[in-house]
Every structure is written in C-alpha cells, then in structure tokens.
Design a protein around this motif. Structure first.
Motif, mmCIF file in Angstrom:
data_model
loop_
_atom_site.group_PDB
_atom_site.id
_atom_site.type_symbol
_atom_site.label_atom_id
_atom_site.label_comp_id
_atom_site.label_asym_id
_atom_site.label_seq_id
_atom_site.Cartn_x
_atom_site.Cartn_y
_atom_site.Cartn_z
ATOM 1 N N GLU A 120 -9.153 5.410 3.691
ATOM 2 C CA GLU A 120 -8.109 4.862 2.822
ATOM 3 C C GLU A 120 -6.810 4.709 3.608
ATOM 4 O O GLU A 120 -6.406 5.604 4.346
ATOM 5 N N ASP A 121 -6.142 3.559 3.461
ATOM 6 C CA ASP A 121 -4.885 3.321 4.174
ATOM 7 C C ASP A 121 -3.743 4.019 3.430
ATOM 8 O O ASP A 121 -3.326 3.587 2.356
ATOM 9 N N ALA A 166 0.581 -0.681 -5.490
ATOM 10 C CA ALA A 166 -0.290 -1.165 -4.408
ATOM 11 C C ALA A 166 -1.043 -2.425 -4.830
ATOM 12 O O ALA A 166 -1.315 -3.301 -4.010
ATOM 13 N N HIS A 178 -4.167 -2.916 -5.606
ATOM 14 C CA HIS A 178 -5.454 -3.100 -4.932
ATOM 15 C C HIS A 178 -6.506 -3.618 -5.918
ATOM 16 O O HIS A 178 -7.267 -4.513 -5.624
ATOM 17 N N VAL A 179 -6.526 -2.999 -7.111
ATOM 18 C CA VAL A 179 -7.532 -3.355 -8.118
ATOM 19 C C VAL A 179 -7.026 -4.474 -9.010
ATOM 20 O O VAL A 179 -7.732 -5.434 -9.296
ATOM 21 N N GLU A 238 6.668 -8.458 -0.864
ATOM 22 C CA GLU A 238 5.455 -7.790 -0.397
ATOM 23 C C GLU A 238 5.756 -7.036 0.885
ATOM 24 O O GLU A 238 6.287 -7.604 1.846
ATOM 25 N N LYS A 267 -3.639 -7.241 -10.197
ATOM 26 C CA LYS A 267 -2.657 -8.149 -9.585
ATOM 27 C C LYS A 267 -1.397 -8.131 -10.447
ATOM 28 O O LYS A 267 -1.463 -7.791 -11.638
ATOM 29 N N ASP A 301 1.147 -0.708 -11.053
ATOM 30 C CA ASP A 301 -0.174 -1.356 -11.052
ATOM 31 C C ASP A 301 -1.200 -0.558 -11.868
ATOM 32 O O ASP A 301 -2.214 -1.096 -12.304
ATOM 33 N N SER A 338 0.837 -1.206 0.000
ATOM 34 C CA SER A 338 0.000 0.000 0.000
ATOM 35 C C SER A 338 0.869 1.252 0.000
ATOM 36 O O SER A 338 2.060 1.215 0.303
#
Length: 443
Positions: free
Chosen positions: A388-389, A309, A311-312, A331, A314, A258, A57
C-alpha cells in the motif's frame, strides 16, 4: 495574516517538499480572505470563501499543508475526519460538532494571546502569592530597621521564586472552588452543555469555602496561574472575539471525505450513514447558523478544505450540491524517490535531524552518509510500490527499522560517533523489502 501568496508558499516549502499546485491554490485562498477583510462590510458579506478539495494518496502532505498554514497564520483550525460523523438520528457525532470544536480552538488561541499580553501581571500575582506563604508576615509595631530588613527578605525570596530555587518547598495555598478547569464536550448540543454547566455551578455553590491544599511551589505556580488568568482575563470578551474570529478566519480541514462518497459500484448506494452525512454537511458548508454555548456562529465565511485519496470512489460520487461547494480542486502528486530523498534532507525538522537529536541525549553522535539516505529513499519508494502506498509515512517505518538496534544499544556508544552507511541500510531492509509477505507486515 498579511502575507503574500509567495510568502505563504515560501514558508510551506520549509516543511513540505513539492506539491506546488496545492500550495499555490491554498495560498491564493488565504490571501483572498485577507483581501476580503479590507473591503467595506456590504461587499464582504457577498464574497464567499473558495473551498478546496485536495485529491491524493495518504502521506503526500494534504494534512501537513493545512496544519502548517493554520500555525503560521494563527487562525482557528480544526482537523476532523468525515468518516466519524453520522446522519442525524444515528449514534455518533453530528456534523455541527465540528463548528463547536472550531469555536473551542478559537477560545484557546485567544486566551493564549491574552495571557501572553498579561504575562507580567499574571507572573507578579503568582510570585506575590507564593512569597506571602514562604515569608511569615511582619509583626505589628516592628521597628523601621526591622521593616527594611523584611522588605529586603521579600525581594530576596521573590528572586528565588522567579529563579525556581524554592520549587521543592511545600506550602499551603487556598484554592477558590469557583475557579475550575472547564470541562467541555463539544459533542454535546449547546442546551445540554449549558445544563451540565449549571449543575456544575450548583454543586460548587454547596461548598463555597476555599480549599486549602498542601503542594510544592512548582505545582502552586500552575494552580495560581489558572487563578490569575480567571481573575485578570475577561472571558466574556474572549468568547465574543472567538466567535468573530472563527466566523471570519476559521479553517476546517475535512479529511477522508472520500469515505462518505458512494461509488456507483458500491452495494450500499442507499447507505444513510454516508449520503445522509453529505446532506447534513451541505448546510454547514453552504452557510448556516450553528448554536454553541458561547453564542451563535455563522459558517458562511469559514474556509473548508476537504481531502481524500479517492481510490475506490471519485469526487463525482459526492452528491452534486456538495461538489459545487468545493470549486477549487487540486491533485497532489505521488512521492517519487527524489522527493523522498528531499524530504529527508531539505525539510526544516526532518526525520534525520529528529533521530540525531534524540540519540544525542545518550551522548551518541549519529551520522547519516549521503548514499545511505539515497538508499533509504529508494527502498521506501520500492516498499510503497509493492504494498500500500502510504507516502512519506513509510520513512518513519523504514528509519525505525534501520535504527532499531543502534537505538536499543545507544548507551554502549556514549561519547562516540556512529555512521549509518548504505551497506547497513541494505543489511537491515533488503530481506524485508524483497519478501512481499514480510514487507506487508513489517514495513
């Protein structure tokens, strides 16, 4: 560059808390580069860098690890965002511009080194030029006694210039128009950059007379240092060394990779601005030759560190060929309450030390109680969980909110101490953290 992996990790530990796996992976990748440079040339060519893909993140330390490494190793380094590149044929930056950025960074790095090596010569040049303007020349036929007094006057004035005692005096200096600060746009293809440079030289040649400027001694020092650097340094050898160093020691940190991956669920599977960028990146990462205005550079041994990140999408949503060029994957862990506390208390130039130093300018001694620091870490972690982180970046927002009033009224606390208590932190933040809507906009 001759640092062991343990020494590299120990250095990073001063600035980044946790993330042991990422530090270890990058330390090994850098040590491998040093080992390669010690081998015979024919074997060197065969050993390619092990590019790294960091997954984590925002705000967990991906960029900071790479930035600190480049600073420590003094190697050419650029950080770029993959999302700002477009496929060839679309408006935007082309991927080759990152290599040109790297060469410019290498030139800047080597020029600084050479200026440091020639510091004494450059300073002598500057001082002598300024003294010439401040002290009128000795008339011809002056007596030996006058000549001796004149030499003493020159020495005295030299010392005053060195000690910045005459910085406010105005002098006239001749500025050579052929010595210019180079206007560089790394986004331009090398052919256009050369054309731009030729036009610049052409316009300069129309006015070869030295321009006389009236400036303060302080400003004259800056102008004359540029002039001295241009005359004393061999820029051609600097450019050649920059190409060599960028080829063998350069690091490119490719952030937001990403953002150019296309998720299977995405409606824009055939988006050329994403998959096209990946295909344009591929030859650069695999190894190709890029033309720059300073010469051709091979990208075979440049180390690429990609981060995102995811998130959406891979990592597997990247095209297979590009995935294969990032064999090392690591990671990064999310930041816990304990890690946030350690970031505030254990890092070399922590945010707390920065705020203490900033407010000391106003004569205010800021003291953070330990319980207050724990509360800041706890509430920052809670805000990261609820909205949000954004990792350690949350600490900036939270601390600014806590110290807003005291910073605004700092002049009222001149020569006093002010303690930041747990109660004060709760008073400033509780209502914001508890209210979901408020925390989204304020924290």
């Amino acid at each position: 560059m001759n640092l062991t992996p343990k020494e590299i990790v120990a250095y990073l530990d001063k600035y980044i808390i946790g993330q042991k796996d990422a530090k270890k992976t990058i330390a090994l990748a850098l040590r491998t580069r040093y080992r390669r440079m010690q081998l015979p040339t024919e074997i060197q060519e065969e050993i390619t860098p092990k590019n790294i893909l960091m997954i984590g993140s925002t705000g967990v330390g991906k960029t900071e690890i790479s930035r600190r490494l480049a600073k420590m190793m003094k190697v050419p380094f650029v950080k770029v965002e993959a999302s700002k590149y477009t496929e060839v044929g679309f408006v935007g930056r082309d991927v080759e511009s990152m290599i040109r950025d790297l060469v410019l960074n290498a030139i800047s790095l080597i020029k600084e080194e050479k200026e440091e090596q020639n510091k004494e010569k450059i300073e002598n040049y500057v001082v002598n030029k300024i003294v010439e303007k401040l002290v009128p020349p000795l008339p011809k036929g002056a007596s030996e006694e006058k000549a001796k007094d004149y030499q003493n006057l020159l020495l005295s004035m030299e010392q005053k210039v060195i000690n910045n005692e005459v910085d406010d005096k105005i002098i006239k200096i001749e500025v050579d128009p052929t010595i210019q600060v180079e206007m560089i746009d790394s986004n331009l293809p090398p052919e256009m950059a050369k054309a731009q440079e030729s036009l610049s030289k052409l316009f300069t040649s129309f006015n070869k007379e030295e321009k006389v400027k009236e400036v303060s001694v302080k400003d004259a020092k800056v102008l004359l240092r540029n002039e001295a650097s241009s005359k004393l340094l061999d820029m051609n050898s600097i450019h050649a060394e920059a190409i060599r160093r960028a080829e063998n020691g350069g690091i490119i940190f490719l952030d937001e990779i990403d953002k150019i991956a296309i998720s299977e669920k995405s409606s824009s599977r055939n988006d050329p601005s994403k998959e096209g960028v990946q295909r344009d990146l591929l030859p650069i990462v695999e190894g190709s030759t890029v033309n720059t205005k300073y010469g051709s550079i091979k990208t075979d041994h440049i180390l690429f560190i990609a981060a995102g990140a995811f998130h959406v999408s891979k990592p597997s949503d990247l095209i297979p060929e590009l995935q294969g060029r990032f064999p090392l994957r690591v990671e990064l862990e999310a930041l816990t309450e304990e890690i946030l506390y350690a970031i505030l208390t254990q890092t070399k130039n922590s945010l707390l030390k920065q705020y203490e130093a900033l407010l000391s300018v106003e004569g205010l001694k800021l003291i953070f109680e330990d319980e207050a620091i724990k509360t800041i870490a706890k509430l920052s972690h809670k805000a990261n969980e609820q909205t949000e982180d954004i990792g350690a970046r949350r600490l900036h927002t939270v601390l600014e909110k806590v110290l807003e009033d005291i910073s605004f009224k700092a002049d009222e606390y001149k020569n006093k101490e002010f303690s930041i208590t747990s109660e004060l932190v709760h008073e400033k933040l509780d209502i914001v953290v508890e209210n979901d809507d408020l925390s989204r906009y304020i924290l």
